[in-house]
Design a protein around this motif. Structure first.
Motif, PDB file in Angstrom:
ATOM      1  N   THR A 240      27.056   8.782 -22.742  1.00 50.53           N
ATOM      2  CA  THR A 240      26.476  10.001 -22.185  1.00 50.53           C
ATOM      3  C   THR A 240      25.083   9.716 -21.653  1.00 50.53           C
ATOM      4  OG1 THR A 240      27.696  11.411 -23.721  1.00 50.53           O
ATOM      5  CG2 THR A 240      25.743  12.365 -22.691  1.00 50.53           C
ATOM      6  N   VAL A 241      24.795  10.230 -20.467  1.00 53.56           N
ATOM      7  CA  VAL A 241      23.469  10.051 -19.880  1.00 53.56           C
ATOM      8  C   VAL A 241      22.680  11.338 -20.058  1.00 53.56           C
ATOM      9  CG1 VAL A 241      22.179   9.530 -17.782  1.00 53.56           C
ATOM     10  CG2 VAL A 241      24.373   8.415 -18.212  1.00 53.56           C
ATOM     11  N   GLY A 242      21.480  11.238 -20.581  1.00 50.79           N
ATOM     12  CA  GLY A 242      20.647  12.403 -20.808  1.00 50.79           C
ATOM     13  C   GLY A 242      19.238  12.207 -20.303  1.00 50.79           C
ATOM     14  N   MET A 243      18.451  13.269 -20.355  1.00 49.22           N
ATOM     15  CA  MET A 243      17.062  13.205 -19.946  1.00 49.22           C
ATOM     16  C   MET A 243      16.250  14.034 -20.926  1.00 49.22           C
ATOM     17  SD  MET A 243      15.387  13.770 -16.179  1.00 49.22           S
ATOM     18  CE  MET A 243      15.339  15.546 -16.176  1.00 49.22           C
ATOM     19  N   SER A 244      15.189  13.443 -21.477  1.00 44.50           N
ATOM     20  CA  SER A 244      14.378  14.145 -22.459  1.00 44.50           C
ATOM     21  C   SER A 244      12.997  13.500 -22.508  1.00 44.50           C
ATOM     22  CB  SER A 244      15.067  14.104 -23.833  1.00 44.50           C
ATOM     23  OG  SER A 244      14.385  14.944 -24.750  1.00 44.50           O
ATOM     24  N   THR A 245      12.199  13.882 -23.495  1.00 47.98           N
ATOM     25  CA  THR A 245      10.839  13.360 -23.603  1.00 47.98           C
ATOM     26  C   THR A 245      10.714  12.364 -24.739  1.00 47.98           C
ATOM     27  OG1 THR A 245      10.218  15.215 -25.026  1.00 47.98           O
ATOM     28  CG2 THR A 245       9.789  15.449 -22.673  1.00 47.98           C
ATOM     29  N   ILE A 246       9.671  11.551 -24.650  1.00 47.33           N
ATOM     30  CA  ILE A 246       9.366  10.598 -25.708  1.00 47.33           C
ATOM     31  C   ILE A 246       8.551  11.312 -26.786  1.00 47.33           C
ATOM     32  CG2 ILE A 246       8.117   8.486 -26.293  1.00 47.33           C
ATOM     33  CD1 ILE A 246       8.725   7.468 -23.497  1.00 47.33           C
ATOM     34  N   LYS A 247       9.057  11.263 -28.012  1.00 50.24           N
ATOM     35  CA  LYS A 247       8.400  11.949 -29.122  1.00 50.24           C
ATOM     36  C   LYS A 247       7.361  11.073 -29.802  1.00 50.24           C
ATOM     37  CE  LYS A 247       7.833  15.111 -32.320  1.00 50.24           C
ATOM     38  NZ  LYS A 247       7.169  16.374 -32.013  1.00 50.24           N
ATOM     39  N   ASN A 248       7.712   9.797 -30.000  1.00 51.89           N
ATOM     40  CA  ASN A 248       6.837   8.896 -30.738  1.00 51.89           C
ATOM     41  C   ASN A 248       6.913   7.524 -30.095  1.00 51.89           C
ATOM     42  OD1 ASN A 248       5.091   7.991 -32.633  1.00 51.89           O
ATOM     43  ND2 ASN A 248       6.430   8.252 -34.401  1.00 51.89           N
ATOM     44  N   LEU A 249       5.798   6.798 -30.046  1.00 51.00           N
ATOM     45  CA  LEU A 249       5.745   5.528 -29.341  1.00 51.00           C
ATOM     46  C   LEU A 249       4.761   4.610 -30.047  1.00 51.00           C
ATOM     47  CD1 LEU A 249       7.155   4.626 -26.694  1.00 51.00           C
ATOM     48  CD2 LEU A 249       5.038   5.176 -25.505  1.00 51.00           C
ATOM     49  N   LYS A 250       5.274   3.504 -30.593  1.00 50.64           N
ATOM     50  CA  LYS A 250       4.409   2.578 -31.316  1.00 50.64           C
ATOM     51  C   LYS A 250       4.923   1.149 -31.189  1.00 50.64           C
ATOM     52  CE  LYS A 250       1.741   5.683 -33.448  1.00 50.64           C
ATOM     53  NZ  LYS A 250       0.287   5.748 -33.370  1.00 50.64           N
ATOM     54  N   ASN A 251       4.047   0.193 -30.968  1.00 48.04           N
ATOM     55  CA  ASN A 251       4.310  -1.229 -31.164  1.00 48.04           C
ATOM     56  C   ASN A 251       5.691  -1.693 -30.720  1.00 48.04           C
ATOM     57  OD1 ASN A 251       3.740  -3.843 -32.005  1.00 48.04           O
ATOM     58  ND2 ASN A 251       4.548  -3.492 -34.061  1.00 48.04           N
ATOM     59  N   GLY A 252       6.092  -1.354 -29.512  1.00 42.26           N
ATOM     60  CA  GLY A 252       7.352  -1.843 -28.985  1.00 42.26           C
ATOM     61  C   GLY A 252       8.562  -0.988 -29.311  1.00 42.26           C
ATOM     62  N   PHE A 253       8.350   0.130 -30.019  1.00 44.94           N
ATOM     63  CA  PHE A 253       9.443   1.012 -30.384  1.00 44.94           C
ATOM     64  C   PHE A 253       9.078   2.450 -30.036  1.00 44.94           C
ATOM     65  CE2 PHE A 253       9.475  -2.604 -33.237  1.00 44.94           C
ATOM     66  CZ  PHE A 253      10.802  -2.984 -33.251  1.00 44.94           C
ATOM     67  N   GLY A 254      10.088   3.297 -29.948  1.00 43.35           N
ATOM     68  CA  GLY A 254       9.822   4.703 -29.694  1.00 43.35           C
ATOM     69  C   GLY A 254      11.026   5.546 -30.041  1.00 43.35           C
ATOM     70  N   PHE A 255      10.877   6.867 -29.871  1.00 41.42           N
ATOM     71  CA  PHE A 255      11.958   7.811 -30.134  1.00 41.42           C
ATOM     72  C   PHE A 255      12.038   8.812 -28.986  1.00 41.42           C
ATOM     73  CE2 PHE A 255      10.840   6.197 -34.273  1.00 41.42           C
ATOM     74  CZ  PHE A 255      12.065   6.020 -34.892  1.00 41.42           C
ATOM     75  N   VAL A 256      13.257   9.047 -28.536  1.00 36.24           N
ATOM     76  CA  VAL A 256      13.514  10.054 -27.523  1.00 36.24           C
ATOM     77  C   VAL A 256      13.978  11.329 -28.221  1.00 36.24           C
ATOM     78  CG1 VAL A 256      14.957  10.686 -25.551  1.00 36.24           C
ATOM     79  CG2 VAL A 256      14.107   8.346 -25.780  1.00 36.24           C
ATOM     80  N   VAL A 257      13.419  12.474 -27.826  1.00 33.40           N
ATOM     81  CA  VAL A 257      13.781  13.748 -28.439  1.00 33.40           C
ATOM     82  C   VAL A 257      15.258  14.049 -28.169  1.00 33.40           C
ATOM     83  CG1 VAL A 257      13.364  16.235 -28.453  1.00 33.40           C
ATOM     84  CG2 VAL A 257      11.435  14.641 -28.234  1.00 33.40           C
ATOM     85  N   MET A 258      16.046  14.107 -29.226  1.00 27.72           N
ATOM     86  CA  MET A 258      17.465  14.377 -29.100  1.00 27.72           C
ATOM     87  C   MET A 258      18.004  14.804 -30.470  1.00 27.72           C
ATOM     88  SD  MET A 258      19.948  14.616 -27.002  1.00 27.72           S
ATOM     89  CE  MET A 258      19.144  13.834 -25.603  1.00 27.72           C
ATOM     90  N   PRO A 259      17.932  16.127 -30.785  1.00 28.74           N
ATOM     91  CA  PRO A 259      18.356  16.579 -32.097  1.00 28.74           C
ATOM     92  C   PRO A 259      19.850  16.308 -32.340  1.00 28.74           C
ATOM     93  CG  PRO A 259      17.933  18.446 -30.630  1.00 28.74           C
ATOM     94  CD  PRO A 259      17.524  17.207 -29.901  1.00 28.74           C
ATOM     95  N   PRO A 260      20.266  16.166 -33.605  1.00 27.20           N
ATOM     96  CA  PRO A 260      19.460  16.420 -34.800  1.00 27.20           C
ATOM     97  C   PRO A 260      18.600  15.229 -35.215  1.00 27.20           C
ATOM     98  CG  PRO A 260      21.679  15.868 -35.444  1.00 27.20           C
ATOM     99  CD  PRO A 260      21.686  15.928 -33.951  1.00 27.20           C
ATOM    100  N   ASN A 261      18.927  13.994 -34.762  1.00 29.27           N
ATOM    101  CA  ASN A 261      18.129  12.823 -35.094  1.00 29.27           C
ATOM    102  C   ASN A 261      17.625  12.186 -33.810  1.00 29.27           C
ATOM    103  OD1 ASN A 261      18.564  12.737 -38.012  1.00 29.27           O
ATOM    104  ND2 ASN A 261      20.676  12.235 -37.510  1.00 29.27           N
ATOM    105  N   ASN A 262      16.335  12.175 -33.623  1.00 27.01           N
ATOM    106  CA  ASN A 262      15.781  11.591 -32.409  1.00 27.01           C
ATOM    107  C   ASN A 262      16.279  10.162 -32.225  1.00 27.01           C
ATOM    108  OD1 ASN A 262      14.444  13.963 -32.021  1.00 27.01           O
ATOM    109  ND2 ASN A 262      12.515  13.239 -32.878  1.00 27.01           N
ATOM    110  N   LEU A 263      16.511   9.763 -30.973  1.00 23.40           N
ATOM    111  CA  LEU A 263      17.124   8.475 -30.694  1.00 23.40           C
ATOM    112  C   LEU A 263      16.081   7.365 -30.611  1.00 23.40           C
ATOM    113  CD1 LEU A 263      19.751   9.473 -27.962  1.00 23.40           C
ATOM    114  CD2 LEU A 263      20.073   9.250 -30.435  1.00 23.40           C
ATOM    115  N   PHE A 264      16.291   6.345 -31.408  1.00 27.97           N
ATOM    116  CA  PHE A 264      15.426   5.169 -31.432  1.00 27.97           C
ATOM    117  C   PHE A 264      15.679   4.314 -30.187  1.00 27.97           C
ATOM    118  CE2 PHE A 264      15.006   0.641 -32.353  1.00 27.97           C
ATOM    119  CZ  PHE A 264      13.759   0.556 -32.931  1.00 27.97           C
ATOM    120  N   PHE A 265      14.599   3.707 -29.634  1.00 30.87           N
ATOM    121  CA  PHE A 265      14.764   2.700 -28.593  1.00 30.87           C
ATOM    122  C   PHE A 265      13.623   1.705 -28.703  1.00 30.87           C
ATOM    123  CE2 PHE A 265      11.695   5.468 -26.632  1.00 30.87           C
ATOM    124  CZ  PHE A 265      10.988   4.707 -25.715  1.00 30.87           C
ATOM    125  N   SER A 266      13.806   0.533 -28.136  1.00 33.91           N
ATOM    126  CA  SER A 266      12.764  -0.492 -28.152  1.00 33.91           C
ATOM    127  C   SER A 266      12.493  -0.956 -26.727  1.00 33.91           C
ATOM    128  CB  SER A 266      13.191  -1.688 -29.010  1.00 33.91           C
ATOM    129  OG  SER A 266      14.145  -2.480 -28.325  1.00 33.91           O
TER     130      SER A 266
END
Length: 331
Positions: A240-266
């Motif tokens: 599935t392709v989605g579009m959302s905002t970055i919630k948290n961003l640190k040291n090569g990792f981050g989370f995309v807002v996607m309830p119920p569990n925000n999606l991790f990415f690096s």
């Protein structure tokens, strides 16, 4: 009659080097990876200076890279495999011999065992058979102290490239990299690279500037541009392709807002652009994927323009507790 050529053998503790490269890419203001080609050129000049010879007589005749890594079936992650292959291509292009040992899982954690012993045995054997004048060791572990002592007994000088830095990672934990004092005491030419690099960058030293990669990292996947839902709706099935905002961003990792569990990415999940150009609150397009733990994550991440007003709503802070729990699982 001895040859005037200074023969240099370079030996990398691969994980140590990659940790250094990550530091300059994610933490240091330079925001770039270490260039192996630039590093070898710096080594030639530094050895020439220490040995008091013309740089043309200072040549890297052998270089070896040691690292533990996952097998293809264990990795189960195309991004990880892509970046391993990318590193292989760079090493192959420079003629660096690679030595890989399988990572072992112990107590639920992947561990690298035996690499330091293998590096030490190879370095000593090659020093004897190829008559290196100088061995350059890119490592920091005290386990390499016996190697340096033994090389000293056979008359091979040791240049130790070492770094000393610390930072706070995205979990708020202090991370420290520092070379063992034993290595520093026994090395013929210990070089404090953190000081050398900072001073060189401040003075626009070309040799130091060339220590860094100037090209952006290639993306493992082409840009994804199919029709997609907008706004932070619940994650759909894989692909599935989605579009959302970055919630948290640190040291090569981050989370995309996607309830119920925000999606991790690096940084490895970027499909275009540079991870260091992202900021919290940026809108991104992504594909829902699965990580090596068979959990939802964001893949093919790329920065996009915010949707027009009314297309999507910002997500609130209720998912913060989910992402906090999620972050600890992905380290």
């Amino acid at each position: 009659m001895n040859s005037p050529l200074i023969r240099i053998g370079v030996f990398y503790d691969g994980n140590y080097f990659l940790k250094i490269s990550d530091y300059y890419y994610f933490q240091h203001e330079r925001k770039a990876r270490i260039s192996l080609e630039g590093l070898h050129e710096y080594i030639r000049h530094q050895v020439a200076e220490e040995e008091d010879v013309d740089v043309r007589l200072s040549q890297v005749t052998d270089s070896h890279f040691f690292r533990g890594r996952l097998s293809a079936t264990e990795a189960r992650d195309k991004d990880r495999l892509f970046h391993d292959r990318l590193l292989d291509d760079i090493l192959m292009h420079l003629g660096v011999t690679t030595h890989y040992m399988p990572l072992k899982t112990r107590d639920g954690r992947l561990q690298e065992k035996g690499i330091d012993v293998w590096l030490a045995l190879e370095a000593l054997e090659l020093a004897l058979h190829k008559s290196f004048d100088v061995i350059v060791l890119i490592a920091g572990d005290s386990d390499y102290a016996p190697l340096i002592k033994k090389l000293n007994t056979i008359g091979t000088r040791v240049m130790l490239l070492n770094w000393d830095f610390k930072y706070v990672d995205f979990k708020g934990e202090n991370r420290v990299t520092r070379a063992s004092q034993q290595l520093l005491e026994h090395a013929t030419y210990p070089i404090s690279m953190h000081d050398v690099i900072d001073a060189g960058l401040a003075s626009n030293d070309e040799l130091i500037e060339n220590l860094f990669v100037t090209q952006p990292e290639p993306a493992p996947f082409p840009t994804v541009k199919p029709a997609r839902p907008t706004g932070p709706t619940a994650a759909g099935p894989v692909g599935t392709v989605g579009m959302s905002t970055i919630k948290n961003l640190k040291n090569g990792f981050g989370f995309v807002v996607m309830p119920p569990n925000n999606l991790f990415f690096s940084y490895a999940d970027m499909s275009e652009g540079d991870f260091n150009d992202l900021h919290e609150g940026d809108w991104v397009e992504f594909t829902v994927g699965r990580n090596h733990r068979d959990e939802d994550c964001a893949r093919n991440v790329r920065k996009v323009q915010p949707p027009q007003e009314g297309e999507g709503d910002e997500y609130d802070d209720e998912t913060e507790e989910h992402e906090s729990a999620n972050s600890s699982e992905h380290l």
